[in-house]
Design a protein around this motif. Sequence first.
Motif, short mmCIF file in Angstrom:
data_model
loop_
_atom_site.label_atom_id
_atom_site.label_comp_id
_atom_site.label_asym_id
_atom_site.label_seq_id
_atom_site.Cartn_x
_atom_site.Cartn_y
_atom_site.Cartn_z
N ARG A 101 0.83 -1.21 0.00
CA ARG A 101 0.00 0.00 0.00
C ARG A 101 0.86 1.26 0.00
NH1 ARG A 101 0.35 2.46 4.82
NH2 ARG A 101 0.57 1.23 6.74
N ARG A 102 0.25 2.36 -0.40
CA ARG A 102 0.92 3.65 -0.34
C ARG A 102 1.15 4.04 1.11
NH1 ARG A 102 1.27 7.37 -4.17
NH2 ARG A 102 -0.46 6.48 -5.37
N GLU A 103 2.31 4.62 1.40
CA GLU A 103 2.57 5.10 2.74
C GLU A 103 1.65 6.28 3.06
OE1 GLU A 103 7.15 4.01 3.85
OE2 GLU A 103 6.80 5.88 2.77
N THR A 104 1.38 6.44 4.35
CA THR A 104 0.53 7.52 4.82
C THR A 104 1.34 8.48 5.68
OG1 THR A 104 -0.11 6.39 6.86
CG2 THR A 104 -1.42 5.93 4.87
N GLU A 105 0.75 9.61 6.01
CA GLU A 105 1.42 10.54 6.91
C GLU A 105 1.63 9.91 8.29
OE1 GLU A 105 -0.90 14.10 6.85
OE2 GLU A 105 -0.14 14.73 4.89
N ASP A 106 0.73 9.05 8.70
CA ASP A 106 0.91 8.35 9.98
C ASP A 106 2.15 7.46 9.93
OD1 ASP A 106 -1.27 9.54 11.17
OD2 ASP A 106 -2.64 7.88 10.71
N ASP A 107 2.35 6.77 8.79
CA ASP A 107 3.57 5.97 8.62
C ASP A 107 4.81 6.85 8.75
OD1 ASP A 107 2.14 3.60 8.06
OD2 ASP A 107 2.00 4.12 5.93
N LEU A 108 4.73 8.00 8.14
CA LEU A 108 5.88 8.91 8.13
C LEU A 108 6.24 9.36 9.54
CD1 LEU A 108 7.73 10.28 5.98
CD2 LEU A 108 6.18 12.25 6.10
N LEU A 109 5.23 9.58 10.38
CA LEU A 109 5.48 10.08 11.74
C LEU A 109 5.64 8.97 12.77
CD1 LEU A 109 2.89 13.02 11.79
CD2 LEU A 109 5.37 13.16 11.40
N ALA A 110 5.44 7.72 12.36
CA ALA A 110 5.39 6.62 13.32
C ALA A 110 6.69 6.45 14.11
CB ALA A 110 5.04 5.31 12.60
N THR A 111 7.83 6.74 13.47
CA THR A 111 9.10 6.55 14.17
C THR A 111 9.66 7.85 14.74
OG1 THR A 111 10.30 6.80 12.06
CG2 THR A 111 9.72 4.56 12.74
N ASP A 112 8.93 8.93 14.57
CA ASP A 112 9.38 10.23 15.07
C ASP A 112 8.87 10.39 16.51
OD1 ASP A 112 9.82 12.91 15.66
OD2 ASP A 112 9.37 13.58 13.61
N VAL A 113 9.78 10.32 17.47
CA VAL A 113 9.38 10.30 18.88
C VAL A 113 9.44 11.69 19.51
CG1 VAL A 113 10.12 7.92 19.16
CG2 VAL A 113 11.76 9.76 19.62
#
Length: 464
Positions: free
Chosen positions: A450-462
């Motif tokens: 699937r296409r990545e989402t903005e949530d995916d993008l921020l998932a590892t940003d703590v």
Amino acid sequence: MTHEAGWAHAPGALRGPSWLRPPSDPNDLVPLLWSATATKVEGDLVVGGVSMSDLVAEHASPAYVLDEADFRARAGAFRDAFNDYDVYYAGKAFLCTEVVRWVKDEGLCLDVCSPGELLVALRADFDPARIGYHGNNKTVPELERAVEAGVGRIVLDSFAEIERLAEVAAQAGTTQGVMIRVTAGVEAHTHEYIATAHEDQKFGFSITSGDALEAVRRVLAAPGLDLLGLHSHIGSQIFDSSGFEVAARRVLALHARVSAELSVVMPEMDLGGGFGIAYTTQDDPSEPSRLAAEMTEIVAHECRALQVDPPRLSIEPGRAIVGPAMCTVYTVGTVKPVALDGGAVRTYVSVDGGMSDNIRTALYDADYSCTLAARRSDAPPVLARVVGKHCEAGDIVVRDEFLPGDVEPGDLLAVPGTGAYCRSMASNYNHSLRPPVIAVRDGAARVVVRRETEDDLLATDVGA
């Protein structure tokens, strides 16, 4: 711009590479560059029976489009041509759970080179005994994971790795099948970053220095390691068997020497592969049947000369299976004519992707082709450069291609030959979202990545 001798002779004409010729019709596909089911229907590119206009309307762009029938046909062609070999699909070219299932269905083995690739293979219930594990710096945890999974062969790449794996196997109380990667000193005619059999690079043990023979001795001395044979790989994007002739001669000579001096007959040998595909009309890849016949004869000839029995052979076709089976479809955002010295004009066509979904043009100076994908145009062709939307002057997708002169914002462009190393090397550069992979077959499209989402993008940003 007209001239009696043609467009390239007109004052101020911009000349592309010598191999690129203006097409009689810029709407036409060059079949060599596209997957087997790709066709144009009134200007609309159709792959696997699916219209790219419809696909983008549903899934947006950019998107990788994977032709399942073409993938399976290419896998089967290598399986059948090299019917006495083990054929290893290159996971690093492109891998997802669904593709692993296709590889399994078509009777191929699988080459992985990271814990992540192994994870995907096991998730798809691929037989670990048919997996080969590559890498020049395998850590203890990943070796432990490979041994625990029951990987059929681990390709050893350094003396430290021999010791490391021997300890892991001893602790696991098992015997692990291994191959020794050797460098044969062959200069493959390819980009320096993907030529892997010359001496001055990171992979393998040198035959000429004696390191390869010493590696054999050390593996034989390790009780937890089962030496299956030697592994050689001369590079990637290789178009014929000439380089394999020299490599096979040197590797088989070492194979025979091990038998004579150490009284050990290694049952297998991997000749590598890295067979090329056609990205543009300047490329002329060989058919699997021709490669198989020539490589088999090379090995047979050398074995007769050395008076040894031929080992069981393996090959690794590399990009040749998935590379042509995929294209990438983009939407044009801007078209910018740029005046150059001498009165020439370069037409820059900017699309909604770029080096984040295809780094190969910037990294390897790779050439690609493209076509207008959603309409037919009667405009004469112009020499264009297709670029991405990233903040880099080197963000080029297609360096030179003839497109209809009326290309405009909102048009769809499709780039063939993007199955290998495009999605697998894709990045979040500029915090972009990686595109989906959409498999098409018999008129149906389904998302396999699937296409990545903005949530995916921020998932590892703590930092929140």
